[in-house]
Design a protein around this motif. Structure first.
Motif, short mmCIF file in Angstrom:
data_model
loop_
_atom_site.label_atom_id
_atom_site.label_comp_id
_atom_site.label_asym_id
_atom_site.label_seq_id
_atom_site.Cartn_x
_atom_site.Cartn_y
_atom_site.Cartn_z
N ARG A 177 35.18 36.16 48.08
CA ARG A 177 35.49 35.17 47.36
C ARG A 177 34.57 34.82 46.12
NH1 ARG A 177 38.28 30.03 49.92
NH2 ARG A 177 36.61 29.99 51.10
N TRP A 178 35.16 34.71 45.06
CA TRP A 178 33.92 34.62 44.09
C TRP A 178 34.30 33.10 43.39
CZ3 TRP A 178 29.93 37.53 42.28
CH2 TRP A 178 29.71 38.83 42.88
N PHE A 179 33.33 32.51 42.80
CA PHE A 179 33.26 31.54 42.05
C PHE A 179 33.98 30.28 42.89
CE2 PHE A 179 33.08 35.18 39.04
CZ PHE A 179 31.59 34.93 38.81
N LEU A 180 33.72 30.06 44.10
CA LEU A 180 34.55 29.08 45.05
C LEU A 180 34.55 27.68 44.42
CD1 LEU A 180 33.34 31.47 46.89
CD2 LEU A 180 33.82 30.03 48.67
N GLY B 38 37.29 35.80 39.35
CA GLY B 38 36.12 36.96 39.20
C GLY B 38 36.85 38.11 38.40
N TYR B 39 38.29 38.41 38.51
CA TYR B 39 38.79 39.17 37.59
C TYR B 39 38.50 39.00 36.29
CZ TYR B 39 42.30 42.04 35.39
OH TYR B 39 42.90 43.03 34.44
N LEU B 40 38.80 37.88 35.75
CA LEU B 40 38.62 37.59 34.35
C LEU B 40 37.02 37.69 33.99
CD1 LEU B 40 40.77 36.75 32.00
CD2 LEU B 40 39.98 34.67 32.35
N THR B 41 36.33 37.49 34.76
CA THR B 41 34.98 37.44 34.43
C THR B 41 34.59 38.78 34.26
OG1 THR B 41 34.11 35.39 35.81
CG2 THR B 41 32.46 37.09 35.39
N GLN B 42 34.83 39.89 35.09
CA GLN B 42 34.32 41.15 34.90
C GLN B 42 35.13 41.82 34.00
OE1 GLN B 42 33.60 43.20 38.70
NE2 GLN B 42 33.39 45.20 37.61
N ALA B 43 36.53 41.62 33.68
CA ALA B 43 37.30 42.26 32.67
C ALA B 43 36.47 41.91 31.16
CB ALA B 43 38.64 41.69 32.65
N TYR B 44 36.25 40.58 31.11
CA TYR B 44 35.67 39.96 29.87
C TYR B 44 34.44 40.52 29.71
CZ TYR B 44 32.84 36.69 27.03
OH TYR B 44 32.13 36.22 26.22
N ALA B 45 33.33 40.81 30.65
CA ALA B 45 32.07 41.24 30.56
C ALA B 45 32.08 42.87 30.28
CB ALA B 45 31.38 41.11 31.90
N THR C 55 42.51 50.94 39.77
CA THR C 55 43.62 49.82 40.03
C THR C 55 42.62 48.73 40.87
OG1 THR C 55 45.29 51.24 39.75
CG2 THR C 55 45.75 49.11 40.62
N GLU C 56 41.91 49.34 41.90
CA GLU C 56 41.42 48.50 42.87
C GLU C 56 40.38 47.79 42.38
OE1 GLU C 56 42.63 51.44 43.22
OE2 GLU C 56 43.59 51.99 45.30
N THR C 57 39.49 48.34 41.70
CA THR C 57 38.15 47.84 41.11
C THR C 57 38.50 46.89 40.01
OG1 THR C 57 37.54 49.31 39.39
CG2 THR C 57 36.83 49.86 41.76
N GLY C 58 39.69 46.60 39.41
CA GLY C 58 40.02 45.82 38.48
C GLY C 58 39.40 45.82 37.27
N ALA C 59 38.09 46.24 36.96
CA ALA C 59 37.30 46.58 35.89
C ALA C 59 36.64 47.80 36.02
CB ALA C 59 36.95 45.31 35.57
N ILE C 60 35.90 48.04 34.89
CA ILE C 60 35.01 49.22 34.71
C ILE C 60 34.01 49.32 35.55
CG2 ILE C 60 33.33 50.47 33.19
CD1 ILE C 60 35.37 49.87 31.01
N MET C 61 33.44 50.18 36.24
CA MET C 61 32.30 50.17 37.57
C MET C 61 31.22 51.00 36.88
SD MET C 61 33.61 47.95 39.70
CE MET C 61 32.90 48.49 41.16
N ILE C 62 31.64 52.24 36.48
CA ILE C 62 30.49 53.23 36.06
C ILE C 62 30.57 53.63 34.74
CG2 ILE C 62 29.42 55.44 36.72
CD1 ILE C 62 30.56 55.28 39.70
N ARG D 124 28.46 49.59 47.15
CA ARG D 124 27.67 49.05 48.47
C ARG D 124 27.59 47.49 48.10
NH1 ARG D 124 22.73 52.71 49.68
NH2 ARG D 124 22.42 50.86 51.16
N ARG D 125 28.17 46.94 47.29
CA ARG D 125 27.95 45.29 46.92
C ARG D 125 29.17 44.81 46.47
NH1 ARG D 125 24.00 44.67 42.55
NH2 ARG D 125 22.17 45.03 43.79
N PRO D 126 29.49 43.83 46.86
CA PRO D 126 31.07 43.13 46.09
C PRO D 126 30.74 42.96 44.67
CG PRO D 126 29.93 41.39 47.63
CD PRO D 126 29.26 42.74 47.99
N TRP D 127 31.79 42.98 43.75
CA TRP D 127 31.86 42.76 42.39
C TRP D 127 33.03 41.90 42.18
CZ3 TRP D 127 33.62 46.91 45.33
CH2 TRP D 127 34.96 47.28 44.98
N PRO D 128 32.94 41.15 40.98
CA PRO D 128 33.69 39.99 40.87
C PRO D 128 35.20 40.50 40.68
CG PRO D 128 32.00 39.84 39.37
CD PRO D 128 31.74 41.14 40.00
N SER D 129 35.70 41.60 40.06
CA SER D 129 36.90 41.78 40.03
C SER D 129 37.57 42.92 41.15
CB SER D 129 37.01 42.70 38.46
OG SER D 129 36.34 43.76 38.52
N MET D 130 36.93 42.78 42.06
CA MET D 130 37.48 43.80 43.40
C MET D 130 38.89 43.31 43.78
SD MET D 130 34.68 42.29 46.06
CE MET D 130 35.25 43.25 47.30
#
Ligand code: 6R9
Length: 668
Positions: free
Chosen positions: A70-73, A288-295, A424-431, A474-480
């Motif tokens: 859970r992000w930004f609780l 979290g989704y919007l944060t990583q899509a934005y970033a 689709t699952e990662t929601g936003a760019i990862m690599i 190996r670590r959670p990410w906001p748009s997961m």
């Protein structure tokens, strides 16, 4: 990309440093961003989240109980507010938000103020139909502005959208509506594709009325797609169920306050193919989704105020969600959307669009680039592409030849290319490269985005410093993804059980395996530390950048009355990357004719959609199986790709993927 060419790719020695002029003006040109994010990832992501508008700040950045993050609780925000309202205070009020061109050449444009009003009216209309927070709305539309408007209208009132790609069949639509229990369907009479009309309303009617229909649907909002003042589709409206969008929305109030959403409230569900016959409803939440899509939109595309940004993906796929709608609009960008095919009316259409709209950033897929290569560079030379400054690629591995062609012919040798790996699952760019920082190598997605912890692991979780293995996060990410709609067990098993019970990593850097995400891709790391994502190691095909499960196609095949048994494998294809190759055993006494093949193939299209049409169907008396009864797909793949068969026990396949697949299957 053919697996066999993979090793030679790693010898790829063409490197492209960010052009000096580009780097000098880039939003990020200091490689230190990586170390700063690594020093405190939560503080780094919180810094990004603070660039959005929150009606109430969060109390805690992350809570991580694998596999549940859970992000930004405690934080409250609204995604549509962040994409629209937030831009209305300054000069962006009158800035163009959305430029749109239909395939026949009709055009529309919306400033941020106008898009805000449209979305607000649509949101009021949805509310007047009784739709609100917590409901699900299915969207089945062509690439018209109302697709983005409908998504944002849902977000505005807190209803989760489930966009179903317009190329999917009535039956696929029905399954998705029923899985999510959607109360409302938004569709259109039709859309344009390669000169013809895609009759979406007709398919929607079929979904709603045949084979049990969709009991959860109460109303259908139908958009009338007009060209030159005339409606295109000729939809039949069902009294009491169907409503015209223009009648309901145009009359609705443009004053529709955005619902305050919890950071972890569901924003949308998007179905994607997996290893079973049933697609998975991937769940994304708001903050979290919007944060990583934005970033990622900002840094990966080096997005500036005066850019004209074009992502060619359909809104029916995740790329259309994150990089046509949420990411760019949250950034206040000018976005181009195009309805139709790249070869309508001729093969110069994309280049004409770039010239006409002075597009500066282009984000497309390798399968499209390979088609352009085949059509020839003369199509590009007729147009002025000098506005372009950055190119992106997504959806599948890009072969170095296509990369070089993209670089030379589309980018004029001056535009950096960002090859972006995500799902689709990662929601936003990862690599991905950062275009002002990263030296790129054709074919490699290079390194994880700052704050993302990707790795390549062995079957038992050892860190592989150089060489091939399983891609891992190996670590959670906001748009997961937060789960699979209605199926927590499958969520755990598909993504979080690969290294369960193992210790992941090496040396001082180890962790329990249950917190490590498995994307289903095989990858290699080169001497520089760059990632090369090779492709899926599960039973998922990537056909022209679209994910298709072999089991889904197999179920459609055996559903045909003539078919006794079927197996599907991916076969290397020059343009599509992979094509569907089907092996079919007919029921006793049936003639294996060419006509029957066509009928079976049409049946698959009817069940799933045209993207799943088998490229080849081979009749076989038996399917090769292991002693435990598993279909020997590797053998079928060899047959489909025309490799000669020797002794099957020693069948030499040097490719990494094949080995990984075997390991994977052996482990279950
Ligand atoms: C965004 C999207 C995800 C799968 C993924 C992988 C493949 C996507 C890639 C890539 C190599 C890239 N994939 N981008 N492979 N290089 N740059 O495409 O989502 O439709 O869920 O597909 O696509 O195999 O696992 P989705």
């Amino acid at each position: 990309m053919s697996e066999n060419t993979f090793d030679s790719l790693l010898q790829e020695d063409r490197t492209f440093a960010p052009p000096a002029e580009f780097a000098a003006r880039a939003l990020v040109s200091d490689p230190d961003v990586y170390a700063r994010a690594e020093a405190d990832p939560e503080a780094y992501w919180a810094g990004w989240a603070r660039e959005l508008h929150w009606s109430k700040p969060w109390d805690q950045v992350l809570e991580w109980n694998p596999p549940q993050a859970r992000w930004f609780l405690g934080g409250k925000l609204n995604a549509a507010y962040n994409c629209l309202d937030r831009h209305l205070d300054g000069p962006r009020r009158t800035k163009t938000a959305l430029l749109w061109e239909g395939e026949p050449g009709d055009r529309r444009a919306f400033t941020y103020e106008e898009l805000h009003a449209e979305v607000s009216r649509a949101a009021s209309a949805l509310r007047s139909l009784g739709i609100g927070k917590g409901d699900r709305v299915a969207i089945y539309l062509p690439m018209i502005p109302e697709a983005a408007i409908a998504m944002l209208a849902c977000a505005r009132i807190g209803a989760a959208h489930s966009v179903v790609f317009g190329g999917f069949s009535a039956e696929s639509l029905r399954d998705r509506i029923n899985d999510a229990d959607a109360r409302l369907l938004i569709t259109a009479d039709g859309g344009y594709r390669r000169g013809g009309i895609v009759p979406l309303k007709r398919a929607a009617d079929e979904a709603l009325t045949e084979e049990g229909g969709c009991p959860s649907i109460e109303k259908v909002l139908v958009i009338q797609r007009h060209v030159d003042g005339a409606p295109v589709g000729g939809a039949v409206m069902t009294e009491g169920r169907d409503l015209w969008w223009h009648e309901v929305v145009d009359a609705a109030s443009a004053d529709c306050p955005a619902e305050e959403m919890d950071s972890e409230d569901l924003l949308y569900i998007l179905y994607t193919s997996g290893t079973t016959g049933k697609p998975k409803g991937i769940m994304h939440t708001t903050g979290g989704y919007l944060t990583q899509a934005y970033a990622t939109t900002k840094w990966v595309f080096d997005l500036k105020e005066d850019d004209v940004y074009w992502c060619t993906a359909d809104v029916g796929w995740v790329t259309g969600h994150s990089y046509l709608v949420y990411g760019p609009l949250a950034n206040g960008a000018t976005v181009l959307m195009y309805e139709g095919a790249p070869d309508a009316p001729d093969r110069g259409r994309f280049w004409k669009l770039i010239q006409d709209y002075r597009v500066t950033i282009l984000y497309t897929a390798p399968t499209a680039i390979r088609a352009f290569m085949k059509w020839g560079a003369e199509w590009l030379r007729k147009y002025d592409l000098s506005s372009l400054r950055l190119l992106g690629s997504v959806g599948e591995p890009i072969n170095p030849e296509a990369w070089m062609w993209y670089h030379e012919h589309v980018g004029g040798g001056r535009c950096p290319i960002v090859d972006t790996w995500w799902q689709t699952e990662t929601g936003a760019i990862m690599i991905t490269p950062l275009p002002g920082v990263t030296e790129t190598v054709p074919g490699s997605a290079t390194t994880p985005f700052p704050g993302i912890r990707a790795d390549i692991l062995s079957l038992h979780g050892e860190h592989i410093p150089a060489g091939g293995g399983f891609l891992a996060i190996r670590r959670p990410w906001p748009s997961m993804l937060r789960g699979i709609w209605g199926d927590p067990v499958r969520f755990q098993e598909t993504y979080w059980s690969k290294w369960q019970g193992e210790t992941v990593g090496s040396g001082d850097d180890t962790q329990p395996g249950e917190g490590v995400y498995f994307p289903g891709d095989g990858a290699k790391r080169d001497e520089r530390g760059y990632f090369w994502v090779i492709g899926r190691i599960d039973d998922v095909l990537n056909v022209a950048g679209h994910r298709i499960g072999t089991m889904e196609v197999e179920s459609a095949l055996v559903d045909h009355p003539a078919v006794a048994e079927a197996a599907v494998v991916g076969k290397a294809h020059e343009l599509k990357g992979q094509a569907v190759a089907a092996f079919v055993t007919l029921k006793e006494g049936l003639e294996p004719t060419e006509e029957l093949k066509r009928e079976i193939s049409d049946h698959v299209v009817r069940k799933i959609g045209a993207i799943a049409r088998p490229d080849t169907i081979l009749y076989t008396a038996d399917l090769p199986k292991t002693r435990s009864g598993k279909i020997m797909r590797r053998l079928l793949k060899d047959i489909a790709e025309g490799r000669t068969l020797g002794d099957t026990t020693t069948l030499a396949d040097p490719s990494v993927v094949a080995q990984l697949k075997d390991d994977y299957e052996a482990k279950g």
